[in-house]
Design a protein around this motif. Structure first.
Motif, PDB file in Angstrom:
ATOM      1  N   UNK A 109     -48.496 -68.561 -43.148  1.00  0.00           N
ATOM      2  CA  UNK A 109     -49.079 -67.741 -44.206  1.00  0.00           C
ATOM      3  C   UNK A 109     -49.414 -68.593 -45.425  1.00  0.00           C
ATOM      4  N   UNK A 110     -50.369 -68.132 -46.216  1.00  0.00           N
ATOM      5  CA  UNK A 110     -50.615 -68.699 -47.543  1.00  0.00           C
ATOM      6  C   UNK A 110     -49.889 -67.788 -48.525  1.00  0.00           C
ATOM      7  N   UNK A 111     -48.898 -68.342 -49.207  1.00  0.00           N
ATOM      8  CA  UNK A 111     -47.965 -67.528 -49.982  1.00  0.00           C
ATOM      9  C   UNK A 111     -48.091 -67.804 -51.479  1.00  0.00           C
ATOM     10  N   UNK A 112     -48.150 -66.718 -52.248  1.00  0.00           N
ATOM     11  CA  UNK A 112     -48.079 -66.772 -53.712  1.00  0.00           C
ATOM     12  C   UNK A 112     -46.782 -66.060 -54.098  1.00  0.00           C
ATOM     13  N   UNK A 113     -45.783 -66.839 -54.485  1.00  0.00           N
ATOM     14  CA  UNK A 113     -44.440 -66.303 -54.674  1.00  0.00           C
ATOM     15  C   UNK A 113     -44.197 -65.870 -56.109  1.00  0.00           C
ATOM     16  N   UNK A 114     -43.639 -64.678 -56.266  1.00  0.00           N
ATOM     17  CA  UNK A 114     -43.266 -64.170 -57.579  1.00  0.00           C
ATOM     18  C   UNK A 114     -41.987 -64.847 -58.051  1.00  0.00           C
ATOM     19  N   UNK A 115     -41.929 -65.179 -59.343  1.00  0.00           N
ATOM     20  CA  UNK A 115     -40.735 -65.822 -59.893  1.00  0.00           C
ATOM     21  C   UNK A 115     -39.523 -64.912 -59.807  1.00  0.00           C
ATOM     22  N   UNK A 116     -39.704 -63.660 -60.154  1.00  0.00           N
ATOM     23  CA  UNK A 116     -38.611 -62.684 -60.100  1.00  0.00           C
ATOM     24  C   UNK A 116     -38.929 -61.676 -58.988  1.00  0.00           C
ATOM     25  N   UNK A 117     -38.784 -62.157 -57.771  1.00  0.00           N
ATOM     26  CA  UNK A 117     -39.213 -61.368 -56.610  1.00  0.00           C
ATOM     27  C   UNK A 117     -38.314 -60.172 -56.352  1.00  0.00           C
ATOM     28  N   UNK A 118     -38.945 -59.007 -56.219  1.00  0.00           N
ATOM     29  CA  UNK A 118     -38.214 -57.812 -55.811  1.00  0.00           C
ATOM     30  C   UNK A 118     -38.678 -57.327 -54.445  1.00  0.00           C
ATOM     31  N   UNK A 119     -39.786 -57.886 -53.968  1.00  0.00           N
ATOM     32  CA  UNK A 119     -40.302 -57.495 -52.666  1.00  0.00           C
ATOM     33  C   UNK A 119     -41.493 -58.348 -52.275  1.00  0.00           C
ATOM     34  N   UNK A 120     -41.887 -58.227 -51.004  1.00  0.00           N
ATOM     35  CA  UNK A 120     -43.014 -58.986 -50.471  1.00  0.00           C
ATOM     36  C   UNK A 120     -44.001 -58.040 -49.802  1.00  0.00           C
ATOM     37  N   UNK A 143     -47.706 -60.620 -59.053  1.00  0.00           N
ATOM     38  CA  UNK A 143     -46.634 -61.584 -59.289  1.00  0.00           C
ATOM     39  C   UNK A 143     -45.771 -61.172 -60.476  1.00  0.00           C
ATOM     40  N   UNK A 144     -46.402 -60.677 -61.533  1.00  0.00           N
ATOM     41  CA  UNK A 144     -45.651 -60.235 -62.704  1.00  0.00           C
ATOM     42  C   UNK A 144     -44.801 -59.010 -62.397  1.00  0.00           C
ATOM     43  N   UNK A 145     -45.235 -58.226 -61.416  1.00  0.00           N
ATOM     44  CA  UNK A 145     -44.459 -57.045 -61.007  1.00  0.00           C
ATOM     45  C   UNK A 145     -43.342 -57.409 -60.036  1.00  0.00           C
ATOM     46  N   UNK A 146     -43.194 -58.699 -59.729  1.00  0.00           N
ATOM     47  CA  UNK A 146     -42.140 -59.132 -58.816  1.00  0.00           C
ATOM     48  C   UNK A 146     -42.515 -59.039 -57.347  1.00  0.00           C
ATOM     49  N   UNK A 147     -43.828 -59.003 -57.079  1.00  0.00           N
ATOM     50  CA  UNK A 147     -44.300 -58.837 -55.698  1.00  0.00           C
ATOM     51  C   UNK A 147     -44.880 -60.154 -55.192  1.00  0.00           C
ATOM     52  N   UNK A 148     -44.226 -60.746 -54.217  1.00  0.00           N
ATOM     53  CA  UNK A 148     -44.754 -61.934 -53.563  1.00  0.00           C
ATOM     54  C   UNK A 148     -45.857 -61.506 -52.593  1.00  0.00           C
ATOM     55  N   UNK A 149     -46.987 -62.206 -52.645  1.00  0.00           N
ATOM     56  CA  UNK A 149     -48.127 -61.893 -51.782  1.00  0.00           C
ATOM     57  C   UNK A 149     -48.279 -63.007 -50.754  1.00  0.00           C
ATOM     58  N   UNK A 150     -48.195 -62.640 -49.478  1.00  0.00           N
ATOM     59  CA  UNK A 150     -48.360 -63.628 -48.409  1.00  0.00           C
ATOM     60  C   UNK A 150     -49.514 -63.191 -47.512  1.00  0.00           C
ATOM     61  N   UNK A 151     -50.443 -64.120 -47.304  1.00  0.00           N
ATOM     62  CA  UNK A 151     -51.699 -63.808 -46.630  1.00  0.00           C
ATOM     63  C   UNK A 151     -51.716 -64.284 -45.185  1.00  0.00           C
ATOM     64  N   UNK A 152     -52.358 -63.481 -44.336  1.00  0.00           N
ATOM     65  CA  UNK A 152     -52.770 -63.868 -42.991  1.00  0.00           C
ATOM     66  C   UNK A 152     -54.277 -63.641 -42.897  1.00  0.00           C
ATOM     67  N   UNK A 229     -54.688 -51.486 -52.824  1.00  0.00           N
ATOM     68  CA  UNK A 229     -53.882 -50.693 -53.751  1.00  0.00           C
ATOM     69  C   UNK A 229     -53.534 -51.580 -54.937  1.00  0.00           C
ATOM     70  N   UNK A 230     -53.562 -51.036 -56.168  1.00  0.00           N
ATOM     71  CA  UNK A 230     -53.205 -51.851 -57.332  1.00  0.00           C
ATOM     72  C   UNK A 230     -51.725 -52.206 -57.320  1.00  0.00           C
ATOM     73  N   UNK A 231     -51.375 -53.206 -58.102  1.00  0.00           N
ATOM     74  CA  UNK A 231     -49.994 -53.687 -58.139  1.00  0.00           C
ATOM     75  C   UNK A 231     -49.013 -52.584 -58.514  1.00  0.00           C
ATOM     76  N   UNK A 232     -49.412 -51.709 -59.417  1.00  0.00           N
ATOM     77  CA  UNK A 232     -48.506 -50.643 -59.855  1.00  0.00           C
ATOM     78  C   UNK A 232     -48.134 -49.727 -58.701  1.00  0.00           C
ATOM     79  N   UNK A 233     -49.087 -49.403 -57.849  1.00  0.00           N
ATOM     80  CA  UNK A 233     -48.815 -48.522 -56.711  1.00  0.00           C
ATOM     81  C   UNK A 233     -47.929 -49.219 -55.680  1.00  0.00           C
ATOM     82  N   UNK A 234     -48.200 -50.482 -55.429  1.00  0.00           N
ATOM     83  CA  UNK A 234     -47.371 -51.239 -54.486  1.00  0.00           C
ATOM     84  C   UNK A 234     -45.960 -51.395 -55.032  1.00  0.00           C
ATOM     85  N   UNK A 235     -45.837 -51.582 -56.329  1.00  0.00           N
ATOM     86  CA  UNK A 235     -44.521 -51.711 -56.950  1.00  0.00           C
ATOM     87  C   UNK A 235     -43.685 -50.462 -56.735  1.00  0.00           C
ATOM     88  N   UNK A 236     -44.308 -49.302 -56.872  1.00  0.00           N
ATOM     89  CA  UNK A 236     -43.605 -48.037 -56.650  1.00  0.00           C
ATOM     90  C   UNK A 236     -43.145 -47.935 -55.192  1.00  0.00           C
TER      91      UNK A 236
END
Length: 245
Positions: A109-120, A143-152, A229-236
């Motif tokens: 995967x190509x990964x963009x990791x959140x510093x304060x990760x709460x989920x992926x 990333x600011x919401x704590x969501x690491x994004x990993x791409x395929x 989906x926007x980051x806010x929706x994914x965060x929820x």
């Protein structure tokens, strides 16, 4: 009743709950007739499991979940819902398949990791997809919401398309993150010769998940969100999963 059934099927009701119960369903002891049927159709039947319906089996294939009669004569595709328990059994089966597949390809995967990760989230992406580009433009929000994004990779035009070649060059780039960001911004990826990136495998994996378009977002429980989906929706959604676990 028909409207209720359709609503339950589309909503993916209680997929995570049913996954635990569905995992207990045993594989069919003799499944040669069913596998032969799928081979004739050009499909790879990876696993054949029992279902709550007498004479009907669940078939996990390289193109998603199907159902067939035990004698291999009849085949149908659709959503199997336990209306009484409000469980989408098809989505539960796919959730398990997705979790296994994501784990299998985690190192490519190509990964963009959140510093304060709460989920992926695992995102099947294409360079030319408008909403894929929108999601990537908002990467900092995730990333600011704590969501690491990993791409395929998932070339919508198939493995013979220019999109496939571009994704191959991105995955083979020395700096994959920059190459993907540049490509999402409209730049043509630099050609990399003798590239052996597993983009074709990513594409086939996505098809086995039931993906037909991008972006497709896989959450940590194996459930899938088909589309942006926007980051806010994914965060929820991640908060809800974390609360359950």
């Amino acid at each position: 009743m028909k409207k209720v059934f359709i609503a339950l099927a589309l909503a993916g009701v209680s997929a995570a709950t049913s996954l635990g119960a569905w995992a207990e369903q045993p594989a069919v002891a003799s499944d040669s007739a069913v596998k032969a049927l799928f081979t004739q159709l050009g499909l790879n039947a990876k696993k054949v499991n029992t279902t709550p319906l007498d004479g009907v089996v669940e078939v996990i294939t390289n193109r998603g979940v199907f159902y067939a009669s035990e004698d291999g004569r009849y085949l149908f595709q659709g959503t199997l819902v336990d209306v009484q328990n409000k469980e989408n059994l098809t989505e539960a089966a796919l959730s398990g398949v997705r979790l296994e597949g994501v784990e299998q390809y985690k190192d490519s995967m190509i990964v963009y990791k959140a510093d304060k990760e709460k989920g992926k989230i695992t995102v099947f992406t294409d360079i030319t997809c408008g909403y894929c580009r929108k999601l990537h433009r908002e990467l900092e929000d995730y990333l600011e919401a704590g969501i690491t994004v990993q791409y395929l990779g998932f070339p919508r035009g198939g493995m013979g398309s220019q999109g496939y070649k571009d994704l191959m060059n991105v995955w083979c780039a020395e700096d994959q993150q920059k190459a993907l960001t540049d490509a999402k911004a409209g730049s043509t990826p630099k050609e990399v010769k003798q590239c052996n990136a597993p983009v074709a495998e990513h594409y086939q994996l996505g098809q086995s998940f039931g993906i037909s378009g991008t972006p497709a977002i896989i959450l940590s429980d194996g459930s899938m969100i088909p589309g942006y989906q926007p980051a806010a929706a994914i965060s929820v959604a991640i908060d809800q999963l974390n609360t359950k676990s």
